[in-house]
Motif scaffolding. Structure first.
Motif, PDB file in Angstrom:
ATOM      1  N   GLY A  49       9.472  83.230  31.364  1.00  0.00           N
ATOM      2  CA  GLY A  49      10.828  83.489  30.913  1.00  0.00           C
ATOM      3  C   GLY A  49      11.529  84.618  31.617  1.00  0.00           C
ATOM      4  N   SER A  50      11.174  84.911  32.855  1.00  0.00           N
ATOM      5  CA  SER A  50      11.773  86.030  33.560  1.00  0.00           C
ATOM      6  C   SER A  50      12.636  85.510  34.697  1.00  0.00           C
ATOM      7  CB  SER A  50      10.673  86.937  34.108  1.00  0.00           C
ATOM      8  OG  SER A  50      11.235  88.096  34.669  1.00  0.00           O
ATOM      9  N   VAL A  51      13.274  86.433  35.427  1.00  0.00           N
ATOM     10  CA  VAL A  51      13.954  86.040  36.658  1.00  0.00           C
ATOM     11  C   VAL A  51      12.870  85.571  37.621  1.00  0.00           C
ATOM     12  CG1 VAL A  51      15.327  86.843  38.609  1.00  0.00           C
ATOM     13  CG2 VAL A  51      15.874  87.599  36.293  1.00  0.00           C
ATOM     14  N   GLY A  52      12.988  84.355  38.074  1.00  0.00           N
ATOM     15  CA  GLY A  52      11.882  83.767  38.828  1.00  0.00           C
ATOM     16  C   GLY A  52      12.038  83.777  40.321  1.00  0.00           C
ATOM     17  N   GLY A  53      13.238  84.078  40.826  1.00  0.00           N
ATOM     18  CA  GLY A  53      13.414  84.059  42.267  1.00  0.00           C
ATOM     19  C   GLY A  53      14.813  84.468  42.660  1.00  0.00           C
ATOM     20  N   ALA A  54      15.044  84.501  43.967  1.00  0.00           N
ATOM     21  CA  ALA A  54      16.351  84.906  44.489  1.00  0.00           C
ATOM     22  C   ALA A  54      16.515  84.366  45.889  1.00  0.00           C
ATOM     23  CB  ALA A  54      16.483  86.426  44.504  1.00  0.00           C
ATOM     24  N   ILE A  55      17.767  84.226  46.312  1.00  0.00           N
ATOM     25  CA  ILE A  55      18.076  83.924  47.703  1.00  0.00           C
ATOM     26  C   ILE A  55      18.989  85.014  48.227  1.00  0.00           C
ATOM     27  CG2 ILE A  55      19.991  82.389  47.048  1.00  0.00           C
ATOM     28  CD1 ILE A  55      19.428  80.830  49.660  1.00  0.00           C
ATOM     29  N   ILE A  56      18.737  85.447  49.453  1.00  0.00           N
ATOM     30  CA  ILE A  56      19.506  86.512  50.089  1.00  0.00           C
ATOM     31  C   ILE A  56      20.202  85.934  51.319  1.00  0.00           C
ATOM     32  CG2 ILE A  56      19.415  88.772  51.208  1.00  0.00           C
ATOM     33  CD1 ILE A  56      16.800  89.260  49.667  1.00  0.00           C
ATOM     34  N   ALA A  57      21.499  86.163  51.434  1.00  0.00           N
ATOM     35  CA  ALA A  57      22.244  85.791  52.630  1.00  0.00           C
ATOM     36  C   ALA A  57      22.114  86.937  53.624  1.00  0.00           C
ATOM     37  CB  ALA A  57      23.702  85.524  52.289  1.00  0.00           C
ATOM     38  N   GLN A  58      21.316  86.730  54.662  1.00  0.00           N
ATOM     39  CA  GLN A  58      21.047  87.822  55.599  1.00  0.00           C
ATOM     40  C   GLN A  58      22.239  88.104  56.506  1.00  0.00           C
ATOM     41  OE1 GLN A  58      18.534  89.704  55.388  1.00  0.00           O
ATOM     42  NE2 GLN A  58      16.819  88.608  54.491  1.00  0.00           N
ATOM     43  N   ASP A  59      22.887  87.052  56.988  1.00  0.00           N
ATOM     44  CA  ASP A  59      24.008  87.264  57.908  1.00  0.00           C
ATOM     45  C   ASP A  59      25.293  86.583  57.449  1.00  0.00           C
ATOM     46  OD1 ASP A  59      23.449  84.619  58.341  1.00  0.00           O
ATOM     47  OD2 ASP A  59      22.941  84.826  60.459  1.00  0.00           O
ATOM     48  N   GLY A  60      25.255  85.933  56.298  1.00  0.00           N
ATOM     49  CA  GLY A  60      26.450  85.270  55.787  1.00  0.00           C
ATOM     50  C   GLY A  60      26.784  83.982  56.492  1.00  0.00           C
ATOM     51  N   LYS A  61      25.923  83.535  57.408  1.00  0.00           N
ATOM     52  CA  LYS A  61      26.226  82.347  58.198  1.00  0.00           C
ATOM     53  C   LYS A  61      25.113  81.312  58.139  1.00  0.00           C
ATOM     54  CE  LYS A  61      28.935  85.054  61.548  1.00  0.00           C
ATOM     55  NZ  LYS A  61      28.998  85.500  62.964  1.00  0.00           N
ATOM     56  N   GLU A  62      23.910  81.714  58.618  1.00  0.00           N
ATOM     57  CA  GLU A  62      22.855  80.713  58.741  1.00  0.00           C
ATOM     58  C   GLU A  62      21.456  81.249  58.480  1.00  0.00           C
ATOM     59  OE1 GLU A  62      22.589  79.224  62.719  1.00  0.00           O
ATOM     60  OE2 GLU A  62      22.240  81.212  63.602  1.00  0.00           O
ATOM     61  N   THR A  63      21.303  82.536  58.262  1.00  0.00           N
ATOM     62  CA  THR A  63      19.986  83.133  58.089  1.00  0.00           C
ATOM     63  C   THR A  63      19.806  83.550  56.634  1.00  0.00           C
ATOM     64  OG1 THR A  63      20.097  83.965  60.360  1.00  0.00           O
ATOM     65  CG2 THR A  63      18.377  84.864  58.954  1.00  0.00           C
ATOM     66  N   TRP A  64      18.710  83.093  56.027  1.00  0.00           N
ATOM     67  CA  TRP A  64      18.497  83.262  54.592  1.00  0.00           C
ATOM     68  C   TRP A  64      17.057  83.651  54.314  1.00  0.00           C
ATOM     69  CZ3 TRP A  64      23.257  82.042  52.430  1.00  0.00           C
ATOM     70  CH2 TRP A  64      24.093  81.221  53.205  1.00  0.00           C
ATOM     71  N   THR A  65      16.851  84.289  53.189  1.00  0.00           N
ATOM     72  CA  THR A  65      15.498  84.578  52.711  1.00  0.00           C
ATOM     73  C   THR A  65      15.430  84.216  51.230  1.00  0.00           C
ATOM     74  OG1 THR A  65      15.180  86.394  54.275  1.00  0.00           O
ATOM     75  CG2 THR A  65      13.719  86.333  52.364  1.00  0.00           C
ATOM     76  N   VAL A  66      14.413  83.470  50.878  1.00  0.00           N
ATOM     77  CA  VAL A  66      14.170  83.148  49.473  1.00  0.00           C
ATOM     78  C   VAL A  66      12.973  83.952  48.989  1.00  0.00           C
ATOM     79  CG1 VAL A  66      13.160  81.360  47.985  1.00  0.00           C
ATOM     80  CG2 VAL A  66      15.252  80.897  49.253  1.00  0.00           C
ATOM     81  N   HIS A  67      13.135  84.606  47.837  1.00  0.00           N
ATOM     82  CA  HIS A  67      12.053  85.310  47.158  1.00  0.00           C
ATOM     83  C   HIS A  67      11.608  84.457  45.979  1.00  0.00           C
ATOM     84  CE1 HIS A  67      13.008  89.710  48.555  1.00  0.00           C
ATOM     85  NE2 HIS A  67      13.102  88.841  49.536  1.00  0.00           N
ATOM     86  N   ASP A  68      10.342  84.150  45.915  1.00  0.00           N
ATOM     87  CA  ASP A  68       9.791  83.412  44.781  1.00  0.00           C
ATOM     88  C   ASP A  68       8.826  84.336  44.057  1.00  0.00           C
ATOM     89  OD1 ASP A  68       8.958  81.508  42.997  1.00  0.00           O
ATOM     90  OD2 ASP A  68       7.711  80.399  44.415  1.00  0.00           O
ATOM     91  N   TYR A  69       9.207  84.795  42.856  1.00  0.00           N
ATOM     92  CA  TYR A  69       8.366  85.711  42.084  1.00  0.00           C
ATOM     93  C   TYR A  69       7.272  84.899  41.407  1.00  0.00           C
ATOM     94  CZ  TYR A  69      12.587  88.518  42.741  1.00  0.00           C
ATOM     95  OH  TYR A  69      13.664  89.168  43.288  1.00  0.00           O
ATOM     96  N   LEU A  70       6.089  84.991  41.961  1.00  0.00           N
ATOM     97  CA  LEU A  70       4.985  84.144  41.526  1.00  0.00           C
ATOM     98  C   LEU A  70       4.323  84.692  40.269  1.00  0.00           C
ATOM     99  CD1 LEU A  70       3.365  83.676  45.048  1.00  0.00           C
ATOM    100  CD2 LEU A  70       4.900  82.076  43.885  1.00  0.00           C
ATOM    101  N   GLY A  71       3.767  83.798  39.478  1.00  0.00           N
ATOM    102  CA  GLY A  71       2.947  84.224  38.355  1.00  0.00           C
ATOM    103  C   GLY A  71       1.594  84.690  38.846  1.00  0.00           C
ATOM    104  N   SER A  72       0.809  85.265  37.973  1.00  0.00           N
ATOM    105  CA  SER A  72      -0.502  85.794  38.367  1.00  0.00           C
ATOM    106  C   SER A  72      -1.486  84.698  38.731  1.00  0.00           C
ATOM    107  CB  SER A  72      -1.082  86.655  37.233  1.00  0.00           C
ATOM    108  OG  SER A  72      -1.179  85.888  36.045  1.00  0.00           O
ATOM    109  N   ASP A  73      -1.202  83.444  38.332  1.00  0.00           N
ATOM    110  CA  ASP A  73      -2.140  82.352  38.576  1.00  0.00           C
ATOM    111  C   ASP A  73      -1.634  81.381  39.641  1.00  0.00           C
ATOM    112  OD1 ASP A  73      -0.022  81.465  37.134  1.00  0.00           O
ATOM    113  OD2 ASP A  73      -1.197  80.216  35.736  1.00  0.00           O
ATOM    114  N   TYR A  74      -0.819  81.884  40.577  1.00  0.00           N
ATOM    115  CA  TYR A  74      -0.264  80.990  41.587  1.00  0.00           C
ATOM    116  C   TYR A  74      -1.352  80.456  42.511  1.00  0.00           C
ATOM    117  CZ  TYR A  74      -0.722  84.588  45.226  1.00  0.00           C
ATOM    118  OH  TYR A  74      -1.216  85.494  46.117  1.00  0.00           O
TER     119      TYR A  74
END
Length: 589
Positions: A246-271
Motif C-alpha cells: 500500500g505504498s508509493v510503488g514507483g516513479a518515472i523521471i524525465a531526464q531531458d524532457g524529450k526522450e531519456t527516462w528513468t523508471v524507479h520500481d520500489y521493490l518489496g523485500s521478497d522480489y
C-alpha cells in the motif's frame, strides 16, 4: 616475491584526487580556480553513460557561477521553459493526475529571484543536467585546464599516510603498471566503495535500507502516451495495497524532457530478480494501481537493482590531516530531495579553498580540521531531511486508505478518496522546496569569528527547513541580493576573502577618490602583513542591500560564507586576530 614499484613524487603542492566523478572533477576545478595544481586519477576510462543523477540545486548553481561556468553548464541541461512539475498518478491509464506539485521551471525560477530581491532567494535557479551529460562536460573542462593532470584508467590499491606525506599505491590498467605516488595531500572522491576510505581503515556509520529499487534507463519518443496526463519532471505512482504494502510503488523521471527516462520500481523485500525485466517493469510501474501501461521503448540503456543507503563515515580525514574524503566516500543518502551529489559538490567547494590556502601558506594549522567540523553536520542534516521527504511519500498509504477500485470511480467515494489524496500530497510538498536545508545551515567551527558587540544583539536566526532566512551571522551563507545596477553582490567577490563595506555618509570624497574607512584600511593592512588574499568591495549608497545584510562590514570567506561582521566603519578592530582566526591560524578570540 617482493613488490617493487616505481615511485612518482609529485611536484611540491600538487594534490592527488582519487575519483573522477562529478565531485572529484569539481574539486580539481575548485583547486585550479584558486591557482592550485592537482592530479586526478579515475579507474574508468570512459565517463558514465547513464543519467543517474540530474538535479543541480540552486546552491550548487551558485558555486558554478563563482567558478565562472554556470551558464555553459546550464546550456547542457533541459530547456529553461521545461516544467519541473511533479505528478502523482494512479496510473497513466487513468483520466488524469491525482495531484501535482507545480514547481517552477528554470525560466520561472529566475523570474521569482528577480521579483523577490529580499535576500531569501538563491542567486541562481536550479537546473536539470543528467550525469551522463554533466560528467563528460566536466572531464572536458579538467582535461584542458593547465593546472589539472587527468589520468583515466588508474585505480587506487592502497595508501599509507605519514606525518608529512601520503604514499598511494596505484595501478595503471592500460599499461598494467603498478607504482607509488607520493603527494602532500590526497582526497578520496571515489564513491561509496572508496578505496581511499578503506585504506584509512575508516568505517561507515549507518547502512542500507530494507527496500531495494530497480532502475530502468531507457529512450522513448512515445510522448503521446508518456504525456497523456501532461508534461512532468517526476510522476509517482501509488500502488495496490494488496500487492505492494500500500505504498508509493514507483516513479518515472524525465531526464531531458524529450526522450531519456528513468523508471524507479520500489521493490518489496521478497522480489525475484528474474522478474525484473525492463519492458515488464516499465509497463507495470506506469500502470500504477491499474493494469500494465506499455509504451514504445526505443532503447533500454541500462538496468540495475540497488538498495538505498544512509551512512556517514566515522571520520572524514586521516590522523595527520593529509588524506580527506568527499562525496559518497564519506556520506551516502537516499535520492529524495536531490541532496546526494549536491552535498559532494559542496564538500569540494569547501575543501578546495582550504587545501589551496594551506599549500599556499596563508591557511593556518587549524584550517583543514574545520572541513569535517563544518561539512559533516550538514551531511547529517541533509540525510535527515532526505528520510523525512521519503517517509512523507511513503506515508500516503498510512494517512489514506488506498483502494484500486474506488480511486477510479466517479461516485462520491471516488471523489472523496481523490480529494483526500490531493490534500495529503499538498500538505507534504517540501520534497524539493526545502531551501532552508539547502542554504540555511550554519557552519559552527573556529573559523566563525564572533563579534560580541554585534552577534549577541543580532543573533543567528532559528533554522527553518523550508525557508532560507537572510543573515550575515558568522558561519552562514551570505544572502544573494541584486545591487542597484542589477548585478549580483556575489559577482563582486574575490577568489580569496572579500571585505564587503557598505559606504554611506562615512565615505569622504578626496579628489576623485573616496577615503578608505579606517576599519577597512586596518583589514587591508593586516591582510598584506599576513599574505592573506583580501579584496575590498566598497558599495556606495546600496541601501537596499545594506538593509538585508544588516552590517557595515562583512568578511566573506572564499566559499561565500560569512566569517565576521561589524556595525562600524570607524572603529579600529583587531584586524589581524580576526583574519588569523578566519584562516585557521588561531583558535577563537
Amino acid at each position: 616475491m617482493e613488490d617493487i614499484r616505481t615511485i612518482e613524487i609529485l611536484p611540491k603542492g600538487t594534490i592527488l584526487i582519487s575519483g573522477g566523478g562529478p565531485v572529484g572533477l569539481v574539486l580539481a576545478l575548485v583547486l585550479a580556480h584558486h591557482g592550485q595544481r592537482s592530479i586526478l586519477i579515475e579507474q574508468n576510462i570512459e565517463a558514465t553513460r547513464y543519467p543517474k543523477m540530474h538535479l543541480v540545486i540552486a546552491r550548487t548553481m551558485e558555486i558554478f557561477r563563482q567558478l565562472g561556468i554556470a551558464d555553459e553548464l546550464r546550456s547542457k541541461g533541459v530547456a529553461e521553459d521545461e516544467p519541473f512539475t511533479v505528478r502523482f498518478s494512479s496510473g497513466f491509464g487513468s483520466a488524469g493526475s491525482l495531484s501535482t506539485w507545480d514547481l517552477p521551471s528554470v525560466e520561472a525560477f529566475r523570474q521569482n529571484i528577480s521579483l523577490n530581491n529580499d535576500g531569501t532567494m538563491p542567486g541562481e535557479p536550479w537546473a536539470r543536467i543528467p550525469s551522463n551529460i554533466m560528467e563528460p562536460w566536466l572531464r572536458e573542462k579538467c582535461d584542458v585546464n593547465p593546472l589539472i593532470d587527468t589520468r583515466y584508467g588508474w585505480a587506487v590499491e592502497g595508501l599509507v599516510e605519514y606525518e608529512d606525506t601520503v604514499e598511494v599505491h596505484v595501478h595503471d590498467r592500460a599499461s598494467n603498471i603498478r607504482k607509488t605516488i607520493r603527494s602532500p595531500y590526497v582526497v578520496g572522491c571515489d564513491g561509496a566503495w572508496s578505496a581511499v576510505r578503506k585504506g584509512l581503515g575508516v568505517e561507515l556509520e549507518g547502512g542500507p535500507l530494507h527496500r531495494a529499487v530497480a532502475l530502468t534507463h531507457f529512450k522513448s519518443k512515445d510522448l503521446e502516451r508518456l504525456h497523456r496526463q501532461g508534461r512532468f519532471w517526476h510522476t509517482f505512482f501509488p500502488t495496490d495495497p494488496t500487492t505492494n504494502n500500500g505504498s508509493v510503488g514507483g516513479a518515472i523521471i524525465a531526464q531531458d524532457g524529450k526522450e531519456t527516462w528513468t523508471v524507479h520500481d520500489y521493490l518489496g523485500s521478497d522480489y525475484n530478480a528474474d522478474d525484473v525485466t525492463a519492458e515488464k517493469t516499465v509497463a507495470r510501474v506506469l500502470g500504477g494501481m491499474g493494469s500494465a501501461y506499455p509504451i514504445s521503448i526505443d532503447e533500454v540503456t541500462a538496468t540495475s537493482i540497488f538498495t538505498p543507503t544512509v551512512a556517514l563515515a566515522e571520520t572524514w580525514s586521516g590522523n595527520h590531516q593529509r588524506v580527506f574524503l568527499a562525496g559518497d566516500a564519506c556520506h551516502q543518502t537516499i535520492p529524495s530531495g536531490g541532496y546526494g551529489m549536491n552535498m559532494g559538490l559542496a564538500d569540494a567547494w569547501d575543501l578546495g579553498w582550504k587545501l589551496a590556502a594551506t599549500v599556499q601558506g596563508w591557511g593556518g594549522t587549524h584550517l583543514l580540521k574545520t572541513y569535517e567540523q563544518e561539512r559533516r553536520p550538514v551531511a547529517a542534516l541533509m540525510q535527515h531531511w532526505s528520510k523525512v521527504h521519503m517517509m512523507k511519500l511513503m506515508g500516503l498509504s498510512t494517512a489514506v486508505k488506498l483502494d484500486p477500485v474506488v480511486i477510479e470511480s466517479m461516485d462520491e467515494r471516488g471523489i472523496a478518496l481523490r480529494e483526500e489524496i490531493d490534500q495529503y500530497i499538498q500538505q507534504n510538498d517540501d520534497h524539493n522546496q526545502s531551501f532552508g536545508v539547502e542554504m540555511g545551515h550554519r557552519y559552527e567551527s573556529s573559523l566563525a569569528v564572533l563579534n560580541e558587540q554585534v552577534d549577541v544583539e543580532k543573533a543567528a536566526p532559528q533554522f527553518d527547513s523550508r525557508n532560507y532566512i537572510p543573515t550575515t551571522f558568522p558561519g552562514s551563507r551570505v544572502p544573494h541580493v541584486a545591487l542597484s545596477d542589477g548585478s549580483a553582490i556575489s559577482d563582486g567577490f574575490g577568489k580569496g576573502f572579500t571585505m564587503v563595506a557598505f559606504l554611506q555618509k562615512e565615505a569622504v570624497a578626496v579628489g576623485d577618490q573616496f577615503q578608505v574607512p579606517i576599519a577597512l584600511a586596518s583589514f587591508e593592512e593586516a591582510a598584506r602583513q599576513h599574505s592573506i588574499p583580501l579584496k575590498s568591495l566598497c558599495l556606495m549608497n546600496e541601501t537596499h542591500a545594506f538593509r538585508i545584510w544588516d552590517a557595515c562590514l562583512v568578511l566573506v570567506r572564499p566559499d561565500g560564507f560569512s566569517a565576521w561582521r561589524s556595525d562600524s566603519l570607524d572603529k579600529v578592530h583587531n584586524a589581524s586576530q580576526v583574519l588569523l582566526q578566519a584562516t585557521g591560524h588561531t583558535s577563537p578570540l
